[in-house]
Design an enzyme around this catalytic site. Structure first.
Site, PDB file in Angstrom:
ATOM      1  N   ASP A 334       0.823  -1.221   0.000  1.00 48.85           N
ATOM      2  CA  ASP A 334       0.000   0.000   0.000  1.00 48.85           C
ATOM      3  C   ASP A 334       0.851   1.264   0.000  1.00 48.85           C
ATOM      4  O   ASP A 334       2.002   1.246   0.441  1.00 48.85           O
ATOM      5  CB  ASP A 334      -0.920   0.018   1.243  1.00 48.85           C
ATOM      6  CG  ASP A 334      -0.126  -0.068   2.533  1.00 48.85           C
ATOM      7  OD1 ASP A 334       0.773  -0.936   2.621  1.00 48.85           O
ATOM      8  OD2 ASP A 334      -0.374   0.734   3.447  1.00 48.85           O
ATOM      9  N   GLU A 335       0.241   2.299  -0.467  1.00 46.65           N
ATOM     10  CA  GLU A 335       0.771   3.671  -0.351  1.00 46.65           C
ATOM     11  C   GLU A 335       2.262   3.792  -0.676  1.00 46.65           C
ATOM     12  O   GLU A 335       2.984   4.510   0.008  1.00 46.65           O
ATOM     13  CB  GLU A 335       0.531   4.196   1.087  1.00 46.65           C
ATOM     14  CG  GLU A 335      -0.934   4.277   1.449  1.00 46.65           C
ATOM     15  CD  GLU A 335      -1.174   4.637   2.911  1.00 46.65           C
ATOM     16  OE1 GLU A 335      -2.106   5.415   3.160  1.00 46.65           O
ATOM     17  OE2 GLU A 335      -0.445   4.151   3.797  1.00 46.65           O
ATOM     18  N   SER A 336       2.685   3.137  -1.742  1.00 45.08           N
ATOM     19  CA  SER A 336       4.101   3.259  -2.137  1.00 45.08           C
ATOM     20  C   SER A 336       4.249   4.487  -3.022  1.00 45.08           C
ATOM     21  O   SER A 336       4.582   4.384  -4.208  1.00 45.08           O
ATOM     22  CB  SER A 336       4.546   1.991  -2.868  1.00 45.08           C
ATOM     23  OG  SER A 336       4.615   0.928  -1.964  1.00 45.08           O
TER      24      SER A 336
END
Ligand code: TNX
Length: 519
Positions: A334-336
């Site tokens: 997530d949220e890279s």
């Protein structure tokens, strides 16, 4: 002349009537029992069974696991009743005054977690196809008893339970809770307490978020600084901590004894500052950043172009797999925000290969659907519908964790002292009033593996906080995962929950006492 014989009979009649009225069991109504999650069917027969110190727990198979479940039942009933019920195996049909745990060939609709619970004046018979089903049934039996059964000290009272039959099995096979032990670290005993509470509502997965920017919480012997350095702090700058492999095994075994599968998550390529700070070689510029104790997200990434990164991941996954009897490894994803998509996609593809090379299946947050998902990879929907649908288009199953409904770190309302509110305020009604298979058009019943309630811990620092944010919302989530949609409705749920708060109090659960519960 008075007929002596007649007088004698009249007296005898009254004495008999008196005795039988004294000894006859009270009439209790099984449909009034406060059960969570609500069972598929309850038929009441209007009488009661009395548990006493002579009640025996019988099992029909000489299996260690069934014996263990029998002993578990004894251990649950012991503190409040004071009875130390013995567990015996039997080949015969049950004698009276017994609780008979019988593994049998029930109809396949009961699956691996379903059961039949039959309570008569003489005895209690529980049938299930598997021991897991027996364990779930015991949670129901527990709730059929008066609330005081949950007391930790001996109660001077008789223990009657209503007679009737319950037939039950879950709607979804995956019913999980996630605990973020990375932003704040929680001790083994706190995790065990959470497991106890989850098991009571028939949840069957505990997903542990074991690494993030603020801390690495699981000992990896081949990369020791991950924990000695990377685990040495947490949000706010506290001392952090980590689980040794031995401690982690203890959690996994404790969960297994509660028929809960632990799914370990190592979040990557983002959410990795703790690892990057511990090993400079994992950074593209070979410079280790400082440890991080704030709450921002999306600023870190493993160096996806370096071979050492994949050696690192292989070592971590290999050690983790050895501690993981369950089928899944969660790879985060997530949220890279600082990983370019053209780097992210091959990275996720390669990490999937690593996990499958150790015979485990992959779960990842919905962003992983940008990559080429392997056959058994599962997408955990939390934010973006289009990602979940991309996963489904690649034949993936979806775990439903919509942040606006099941994120346990969301405040209840604007007055809640801990928690966040970026997704929503989630009051008890909002947490309950949604249906996985209708939540997103295009995510249908057959694509959904189940649901999971994540508890992120930026603002959660101890077990009291955990209980406050999880309870009672997660009870509603357990019902959404277990009970057929057609049988659920808010008013009925609310009135059961109001009654159930007494049991939560007796169990010492630090639940949120919503104003909705006093309406
Ligand atoms: C989003 S949900 C995150 C977490 C945060 C959480 C706070 C997800 C996959 N990522 O990193 O802790 O919001 O609510």
């Amino acid at each position: 002349m008075v007929n002596i014989k007649r007088v004698y009979f009249v007296i005898l009649f009254f004495i008999t009537a008196l005795i039988s009225s004294c000894s006859s069991n009270p009439q209790l109504n099984l449909s009034e029992a406060t059960l969570f999650p609500k069972p598929v069917s309850v038929i009441e027969t209007g009488s009661s069974f009395e548990l006493n110190n002579k009640t025996k727990i019988l099992i029909n198979e000489d299996s260690q696991d069934l014996l263990q479940v029998g002993n578990y039942l004894t251990s649950i009933l012991k503190p409040s009743t004071g009875y130390n019920l013995i567990v015996e195996s039997t080949t015969q049909n049950p004698k009276s005054n017994s609780i008979y745990l019988k593994i049998s060939n029930l109809d396949s609709k009961f699956g691996s977690e379903g059961y039949k619970l039959n309570i008569s004046e003489e005895n209690v018979i529980i049938e299930s196809r598997t021991i897991e089903g027996m364990f779930r049934a015991i949670q129901t039996l527990r709730q059929v008893f008066p609330d005081e059964i949950e007391a930790i000290d001996k109660q001077e009272k008789p223990w009657f339970i209503a007679t009737g039959e319950i037939q039950d099995y879950p709607e979804y096979e995956y019913r999980g809770a996630m605990l973020d032990v990375a932003r704040h670290f929680f001790r083994v005993e706190d995790v065990k307490r959470y497991i106890d509470l989850l098991a009571a509502y028939k949840l069957n997965v505990l997903h542990l978020h074991l690494s993030d920017d603020q801390g690495w919480r699981i000992e990896i012997k081949s990369w020791p600084k991950l924990t000695t350095y990377g685990g040495s702090t947490e949000v706010g700058g506290g001392e952090g901590g980590f689980y040794t492999q031995e401690q982690y095994k203890e959690i996994v075994e404790y969960a297994a004894a509660n028929y809960i599968t632990v799914i370990p998550e190592i979040d990557m390529p983002g959410h990795t500052n703790a690892a990057l700070a511990s090993y400079p070689e994992l950074n593209c510029d070979n410079i280790a950043p400082k440890l991080y104790t704030g709450t921002k997200v999306g600023f870190s990434t493993l160096c996806t172009g370096k071979e050492i990164t994949y050696k690192f991941i292989d070592d971590v996954v290999r050690e983790l797999v050895e501690l993981t009897p369950g089928p899944y490894i969660h790879i985060g994803g997530d949220e890279s925000h600082v990983t370019a998509l053209e780097d992210y996609i091959p990275f996720i593809n390669r990490v999937q290969d690593i996990v499958y090379s150790y015979d485990k299946k992959v779960i990842g947050w919905d962003e992983i659907a940008h990559a080429d998902l392997k056959e058994n990879t599962t997408v955990q929907f939390w934010a973006r519908e289009e990602n979940a649908k991309k996963g489904i288009a690649q034949n993936s199953k979806v775990i439903m964790s919509p942040a606006t409904k099941v994120y346990l770190d969301m405040k209840y309302d604007s007055l809640t002292k801990i928690g966040l509110n970026w997704a929503a305020f989630i009051e008890l009604d909002s947490a309950y009033l949604w249906t996985p298979e209708k939540f997103v058009e295009g995510i249908d019943r057959e694509s959904i593996l189940g649901i999971e309630s994540p508890l992120w811990s930026e603002t959660i620092t101890n077990i009291d906080d955990i209980e406050y944010m999880a309870f009672p919302r997660i009870i509603g989530h357990s019902e959404i995962g277990w009970t057929p949609t057609s049988m659920r409705n808010w008013e009925d749920y609310k009135s059961r929950l109001i009654k159930h708060t007494n049991r939560l109090k007796i169990k010492g659960v630090n639940y949120y006492d919503s104003k909705l519960l006093s309406e």
